[in-house]
Design a protein around this motif. Structure first.
Motif, mmCIF file in Angstrom:
data_model
loop_
_atom_site.group_PDB
_atom_site.id
_atom_site.type_symbol
_atom_site.label_atom_id
_atom_site.label_comp_id
_atom_site.label_asym_id
_atom_site.label_seq_id
_atom_site.Cartn_x
_atom_site.Cartn_y
_atom_site.Cartn_z
ATOM 1 N N SER A 41 -42.715 -31.313 -15.752
ATOM 2 C CA SER A 41 -41.811 -31.572 -16.548
ATOM 3 C C SER A 41 -41.512 -31.111 -17.001
ATOM 4 O O SER A 41 -40.340 -30.722 -18.599
ATOM 5 C CB SER A 41 -43.141 -32.037 -17.259
ATOM 6 N N PRO A 42 -39.324 -31.088 -16.439
ATOM 7 C CA PRO A 42 -37.771 -30.348 -17.021
ATOM 8 C C PRO A 42 -37.776 -31.633 -18.308
ATOM 9 O O PRO A 42 -36.317 -31.963 -18.387
ATOM 10 C CB PRO A 42 -37.464 -30.007 -15.598
ATOM 11 N N ASN A 43 -38.157 -31.677 -19.011
ATOM 12 C CA ASN A 43 -37.315 -32.846 -20.298
ATOM 13 C C ASN A 43 -37.518 -31.908 -21.637
ATOM 14 O O ASN A 43 -36.905 -32.757 -22.750
ATOM 15 C CB ASN A 43 -38.946 -33.978 -20.600
ATOM 16 N N GLY A 44 -38.271 -30.444 -21.864
ATOM 17 C CA GLY A 44 -37.510 -29.670 -22.610
ATOM 18 C C GLY A 44 -38.247 -29.997 -23.691
ATOM 19 O O GLY A 44 -38.177 -29.770 -24.837
ATOM 20 N N ASP A 45 -39.031 -30.151 -23.817
ATOM 21 C CA ASP A 45 -40.105 -30.572 -24.750
ATOM 22 C C ASP A 45 -41.118 -29.607 -24.725
ATOM 23 O O ASP A 45 -42.567 -28.949 -25.385
ATOM 24 C CB ASP A 45 -41.508 -31.322 -24.509
ATOM 25 N N GLY A 46 -41.039 -28.141 -23.861
ATOM 26 C CA GLY A 46 -41.824 -26.848 -23.862
ATOM 27 C C GLY A 46 -43.191 -27.064 -22.747
ATOM 28 O O GLY A 46 -43.741 -25.639 -23.314
ATOM 29 N N VAL A 47 -43.263 -28.431 -22.938
ATOM 30 C CA VAL A 47 -44.030 -27.965 -21.627
ATOM 31 C C VAL A 47 -43.939 -28.357 -19.737
ATOM 32 O O VAL A 47 -43.936 -28.984 -20.214
ATOM 33 C CB VAL A 47 -45.537 -29.006 -22.202
ATOM 34 N N GLN A 48 -44.361 -27.217 -19.103
ATOM 35 C CA GLN A 48 -44.551 -27.376 -18.179
ATOM 36 C C GLN A 48 -42.715 -27.441 -17.829
ATOM 37 O O GLN A 48 -41.988 -28.299 -16.070
ATOM 38 C CB GLN A 48 -45.138 -28.300 -17.066
ATOM 39 N N ASP A 49 -41.602 -27.546 -18.292
ATOM 40 C CA ASP A 49 -40.261 -27.565 -18.016
ATOM 41 C C ASP A 49 -39.858 -26.789 -17.076
ATOM 42 O O ASP A 49 -38.934 -27.357 -16.540
ATOM 43 C CB ASP A 49 -38.970 -27.106 -19.441
ATOM 44 N N SER A 50 -40.639 -25.758 -16.243
ATOM 45 C CA SER A 50 -39.635 -24.907 -15.249
ATOM 46 C C SER A 50 -41.236 -24.934 -14.159
ATOM 47 O O SER A 50 -42.103 -24.764 -14.533
ATOM 48 C CB SER A 50 -39.769 -23.476 -15.726
ATOM 49 N N GLY A 124 -40.024 -25.755 1.733
ATOM 50 C CA GLY A 124 -41.549 -26.481 0.851
ATOM 51 C C GLY A 124 -41.183 -27.894 0.125
ATOM 52 O O GLY A 124 -41.002 -28.339 1.110
ATOM 53 N N ASP A 125 -43.283 -27.652 -0.251
ATOM 54 C CA ASP A 125 -43.431 -29.239 -0.364
ATOM 55 C C ASP A 125 -42.506 -29.782 -1.106
ATOM 56 O O ASP A 125 -41.790 -28.983 -1.516
ATOM 57 C CB ASP A 125 -44.748 -29.133 -0.607
ATOM 58 N N ARG A 126 -42.659 -30.905 -1.445
ATOM 59 C CA ARG A 126 -41.328 -31.675 -2.304
ATOM 60 C C ARG A 126 -42.202 -30.794 -4.077
ATOM 61 O O ARG A 126 -43.837 -31.541 -3.898
ATOM 62 C CB ARG A 126 -41.622 -33.125 -2.158
ATOM 63 N N VAL A 127 -41.753 -31.388 -4.402
ATOM 64 C CA VAL A 127 -41.987 -31.416 -5.959
ATOM 65 C C VAL A 127 -41.621 -32.065 -6.599
ATOM 66 O O VAL A 127 -40.421 -33.041 -7.256
ATOM 67 C CB VAL A 127 -41.715 -29.683 -6.600
ATOM 68 N N LYS A 128 -42.566 -32.694 -8.217
ATOM 69 C CA LYS A 128 -42.275 -34.099 -8.953
ATOM 70 C C LYS A 128 -42.098 -33.823 -9.628
ATOM 71 O O LYS A 128 -42.373 -33.015 -10.837
ATOM 72 C CB LYS A 128 -43.012 -35.164 -8.445
ATOM 73 N N ALA A 129 -40.709 -33.992 -10.548
ATOM 74 C CA ALA A 129 -40.220 -33.913 -12.126
ATOM 75 C C ALA A 129 -40.147 -35.107 -12.722
ATOM 76 O O ALA A 129 -39.974 -36.313 -11.918
ATOM 77 C CB ALA A 129 -38.474 -33.475 -11.517
ATOM 78 N N ASP A 130 -41.562 -34.721 -13.140
ATOM 79 C CA ASP A 130 -42.098 -35.887 -14.206
ATOM 80 C C ASP A 130 -41.552 -35.601 -15.095
ATOM 81 O O ASP A 130 -42.195 -34.776 -15.524
ATOM 82 C CB ASP A 130 -43.462 -35.863 -13.632
ATOM 83 N N THR A 131 -40.855 -36.629 -16.064
ATOM 84 C CA THR A 131 -40.224 -36.504 -17.246
ATOM 85 C C THR A 131 -40.589 -37.377 -17.945
ATOM 86 O O THR A 131 -40.789 -37.397 -19.397
ATOM 87 C CB THR A 131 -38.898 -36.170 -17.115
ATOM 88 N N SER A 132 -41.362 -38.765 -17.483
ATOM 89 C CA SER A 132 -42.065 -39.362 -18.908
ATOM 90 C C SER A 132 -43.221 -40.404 -17.819
ATOM 91 O O SER A 132 -43.745 -39.775 -17.961
ATOM 92 C CB SER A 132 -40.417 -40.967 -18.662
#
Length: 428
Positions: A41-50, A124-132
């Motif tokens: 979740s690369p949304n800048g909230d500090g949780v699972q951003d990377s 590699g396997d697909r990775v989902k960027a979930d930001t919302s």
């Protein structure tokens, strides 16, 4: 000389024999490997951003990684990184969810690839960027355009409540709550609504549930006025969000039952079989019988079954029609509570034994056979809540809906339908 020549020939023969080198399983060269988690979740909230990428090289290799789109814009590279020479071993690289320009990527699917020296790559396997995070909240308007949700906690004839339906289509949900606050922001109701929703076939399609809010605390009605309901939630990627706010009016009035009786002719009450549905293919298998103006009753209809020509296994010989009586006064409150329908008719051929069938759908369906008769009271009538305008369906007030038909050799003419409806209204 001859002996020396023989030695040379023997040496050449030995050199021509292929040499086979065998390697034990423990000595087999390992392959390149790449492992990527499924979501971050690369949304800048500090949780699972990377996201941490794990890769293995079987020999000294210059490591280059590429990140590209895997969904929309498939193949477009958004990030390249040269990690330099690595000796044999397993390593990790942390991607911060930023592209070549240093900006955070958008929501979507991505793929990390390890570029090999020969120009090929290990994907590699697909990775989902979930930001919302998304959530919805709705309440029935009972056929009234632009109506706001209302609740009448001071009613004595009925224990009134407004239905508030919370929903989220998030697949990795952590929490989902319905929160209702008064005009100054004080929370008067906080409910957990994260129930898993399954189709009839067992497929998951989201989370949520319907809460019937009576606007009472400790058994006493809340003060009259405007309240705000929202659905808030959080997914396992750390994203949070809320629905659009829904205004709920807590009324100081009371609801009372009202009952009316209306007699209509079959002709004036008839509607198309698809008047209350958006289903694809509606009416395609409509029966082959005919419904025509009655020669016996003014405004009546005559139901005359007929075999399909040519024969069609998907269609019957029945003659059927659908009928409707809208009740605008029931709009915006709670719709119709119950419906009862009676009919008066006669065999198309005088003295014949022919009969027809009246059907009134609802929570349970009441069916009557004959040339005259009356259904039972049907609670939760099929279209008692009305319809909000949608694709291919007009806006309609709450309505009583019923069907009539004949089949086989039965032919009946109907003179009239009498419709009793029961619904709640605001007391004078």
């Amino acid at each position: 000389m001859v002996r020396r020549l023989a030695q040379v020939v023997l040496a050449l023969a030995v050199a021509a024999i292929p040499v086979v080198v065998t390697t034990s399983p423990s000595e087999a060269r390992p392959s390149y490997g790449l492992s990527v988690p499924s979501v971050f979740s690369p949304n800048g909230d500090g949780v699972q951003d990377s996201v941490r990428v794990r890769y293995t090289v079987p020999e000294p290799t210059r490591v280059r990684l590429e990140v590209s789109r895997a969904g929309r814009g498939k193949g477009r590279v958004v990030r390249k990184v040269d990690l330099g020479w690595k000796v044999k071993g397993t390593y990790r690289w942390t991607w911060d969810g930023r592209n070549e320009q240093g900006n955070r990527i958008g929501e979507g699917l991505y793929r990390v690839t390890l570029a090999l020296p020969d120009g090929s790559g290990v994907a590699g396997d697909r990775v989902k960027a979930d930001t919302s995070f998304t959530a919805e909240l709705s309440s029935p308007v009972h056929g009234e355009r632009g109506a706001r949700a209302r609740v009448f906690p001071r009613s004595t004839e009925v224990a009134d409540a407004v239905e508030l339906t919370a929903y989220s289509g998030e697949k990795r949900l952590e929490s989902l709550r319905l929160v209702i606050s008064n005009a100054v922001g004080k929370v008067v109701r906080d409910a957990d609504v994260d129930e898993l929703l399954l189709t009839g076939g067992g497929y998951r399609y989201g989370y949520g549930r319907t809460v019937a809010w009576a606007a009472k605390r400790g058994g006493r009605p809340l003060p009259r006025g405007s309240y705000t309901a929202v659905v808030t939630g959080r997914d396992k990627a750390g994203n949070t969000g809320m629905s659009a706010p829904l205004e709920v009016w807590v009324s100081g009035d009371q609801l009372v039952w009202k009952e009316t009786t209306t007699t209509v002719t079959p002709s004036e009450s008839r509607v198309g079989v698809c008047a209350y549905t958006t289903a694809n293919g509606c009416g395609e298998d409509h029966p082959c019988g005919q419904v025509v103006p009655s020669a016996l009753f003014e405004g009546g209809l005559s139901y005359r079954p007929a075999a399909c020509v040519p024969a069609d296994p998907d269609r019957s010989d029945a003659a059927t029609s659908r009928h409707m009586l809208e009740v605008p006064e029931a709009a915006g409150v709670r719709g119709l509570g119950a419906v009862r329908v009676s009919f008066v008719g006669a065999p198309t051929t005088a003295g014949g034994p022919d009969t027809g069938t009246l059907s009134v759908p609802g929570t349970t369906t009441s069916t009557v056979h004959g040339t005259s008769g009356e259904s039972a009271w049907v609670e939760g009538p099929a279209w008692g809540e009305g319809l909000v305008a949608a694709y291919n369906v007009p806006h309609r007030a709450p309505a009583a809906v019923w069907d009539f038909g004949t089949s086989g050799t039965d032919s009946v003419d109907v003179a009239s339908f009498t419709v009793d409806v029961r619904y709640l209204v605001v007391a004078d």
